[in-house]
Enzyme design. Structure first.
Site, PDB file in Angstrom:
ATOM      1  CD  GLN A  48      -1.277  -0.045   3.692  1.00  0.00           C
ATOM      2  OE1 GLN A  48      -1.625  -1.153   4.088  1.00  0.00           O
ATOM      3  NE2 GLN A  48      -1.720   1.068   4.271  1.00  0.00           N
ATOM      4  CB  CYS A  87      -4.933  -0.972   5.487  1.00  0.00           C
ATOM      5  SG  CYS A  87      -6.129  -0.168   6.582  1.00  0.00           S
ATOM      6  CG  HIS A 142      -3.552  -2.715   9.509  1.00  0.00           C
ATOM      7  ND1 HIS A 142      -3.506  -1.953   8.361  1.00  0.00           N
ATOM      8  CD2 HIS A 142      -2.718  -3.762   9.284  1.00  0.00           C
ATOM      9  CE1 HIS A 142      -2.673  -2.515   7.496  1.00  0.00           C
ATOM     10  NE2 HIS A 142      -2.182  -3.619   8.025  1.00  0.00           N
TER      11      HIS A 142
END
Ligand SMILES: *[C@@H]1O[C@H](CO)[C@@H](O)[C@H](O)[C@H]1NC(C)=O
Ligand SMILES: *[C@@H]1O[C@H](CO)[C@@H](O)[C@H](O)[C@H]1NC(C)=O
Length: 385
Positions: free
Chosen positions: A171, A177, A320
């Site tokens: 990324q 993410c 995340h």
């Protein structure tokens, strides 16, 4: 001597009995290391010896200080700082992160912690630039996945062995993410529906998906500033589908305009749902429906090198988005000498992070919130071409 705390490949290739002996040595090393002198500057060297693997394999590491390790870090990850001030500041952050890696090592003895490419970032920079899950609440009106039978689940399972997982992506410095977690789940579902593994476009989600969470007005997917996997599925459902990676490649920036072209749709969402907070249900949905989009607290991931991460204490604040691709029953714990079952997680920080881009985290107690927000998606069945 090569520092064994960072020789992850060494650890993973050992036999059980060797591992047991190794564990005893590791314990001795852990307890005999000069913990009490941590605060004076002279402890840096001992500390760095413990957490840094410079890959040279020679004995010089003992003699050299933090500067040497910082130089090795800069070389290895191609780090260039524009001013001397910036350089000195990053060096200070690096040293602080060496201390943090050691704390993580003590809190999480069945994993290996040390220098990663994020070792010159503060925790808040890391959260802002590398993660990118926007403020998560459990969606109140999301479809609940039906309860599945769990009696005949295999004891070990990995979708990588069944061709449903694309290579690890990266990324970059963009809090996207969520888009990688979403494409990973749909890539797997599309493979199950069509027999074809197609890498899908995160950039389409970054550029075009501004879907908002119905439960949280004003909270919408925001490219490099965060998003949610369920909102991404909702966007793909509404837009009709998502293009191939190669037709809409990743840029790692959200300054471009949306270039979605309906005539080039490669995969579409049929439906998606949230899996209950139950590890057997998570495993059953994984095996039946393909890799799952999951949220996690990533604080231990900043220093993770390998092994099964199983910290004694880990926040459940989800920051995340990653992809759950499998599970295993026989991870090793250095301290308790018993097998620890774990989840296998595909991350989006490139193949040079963790275990070839993957993370292992123990199962059993919703560690780091990994069981809290799990989504399963089904793809529309299309004819392969
Ligand atoms: C969409 O893709 C088709 C097929 O490649 C192409 O002919 C068309 O010009 C594209 N449309 C736009 C707006 O780029
Ligand atoms: C999609 O819908 C079907 C039919 O209602 C259901 O059986 C299936 O579990 C759903 N799949 C997902 C991933 O939500």
């Amino acid at each position: 001597m090569h520092c064994f705390f960072t020789s992850s490949h060494f650890i993973f290739s050992m036999e059980r009995t060797t591992l047991f002996l190794f564990s005893l040595f590791a314990l001795l090393f852990l307890f005999l290391s000069p913990i009490s002198s941590e605060e004076d500057g002279g402890a840096d060297d001992a500390l760095i010896r413990q957490v840094v693997g410079d890959g040279d394999g020679d004995g010089d590491a003992h003699l050299l200080g933090a500067e040497h390790h910082f130089a090795a870090f800069k070389r290895r990850f191609g780090k260039v700082y524009s001013t001397l001030e910036e350089h000195d500041y990053r060096f200070a952050v690096f040293k602080a992160n060496m201390h943090r890696a050691r704390r993580h090592q003590r809190m999480d003895p069945s994993a290996v912690h040390g220098v990663t490419r994020f070792s010159d970032m503060t925790e808040s920079e890391f959260r802002k630039n590398v993660l990118g899950l926007r403020g998560v609440r459990l969606p109140s009106d999301a479809n609940k996945a039906p309860i599945l039978p769990t009696a005949d689940l295999p004891s070990d399972f990995d979708w990588r062995d069944h061709g449903a997982v694309t290579p690890v992506k990266n990324q970059g410095s963009c809090g996207s993410c969520w888009s990688f977690s979403a494409t990973g789940a749909l890539e797997g579902a599309h493979y199950l529906a069509t027999g074809e593994l197609v890498s899908l476009s995160e950039q389409q989600l970054v550029d075009c998906d501004h879907e908002c969470d119905p439960d949280q007005p004003g909270s919408c997917d925001k490219g490099c500033n965060g998003g949610l996997m369920n909102s991404a599925f909702e966007y793909i459902l509404k837009s009709g589908g998502i293009m191939r990676e190669e037709d809409y490649p990743y840029k790692g920036s959200d300054r471009g305009t949306c270039k979605f072209n309906k005539t080039k749709i490669a995969a579409s969402v049929a439906n998606f749902s949230v899996v209950s907070l139950d590890e057997d249900q998570i495993a059953a949905n994984l095996v039946k429906n393909g890799p799952l989009a999951v949220a996690i607290n990533a604080v231990f991931m900043q220093t993770y090198i390998g092994g099964v991460s199983c910290p004694y204490i880990c926040s459940k604040r989800l920051d995340h988005g990653v992809l759950l691709v499998g599970y295993g029953s026989g991870g090793y714990s250095l301290i308790r000498m018993k097998e620890k079952p774990y989840w296998i997680i595909k991350n989006s920080w490139g193949e040079n992070w963790g275990e070839n881009g993957y993370y292992k985290i123990c199962r059993g107690r919703n560690i780091c919130g990994v069981d809290s927000l799990v989504s399963t998606v089904a793809a529309v069945h299309t004819t392969a071409h």
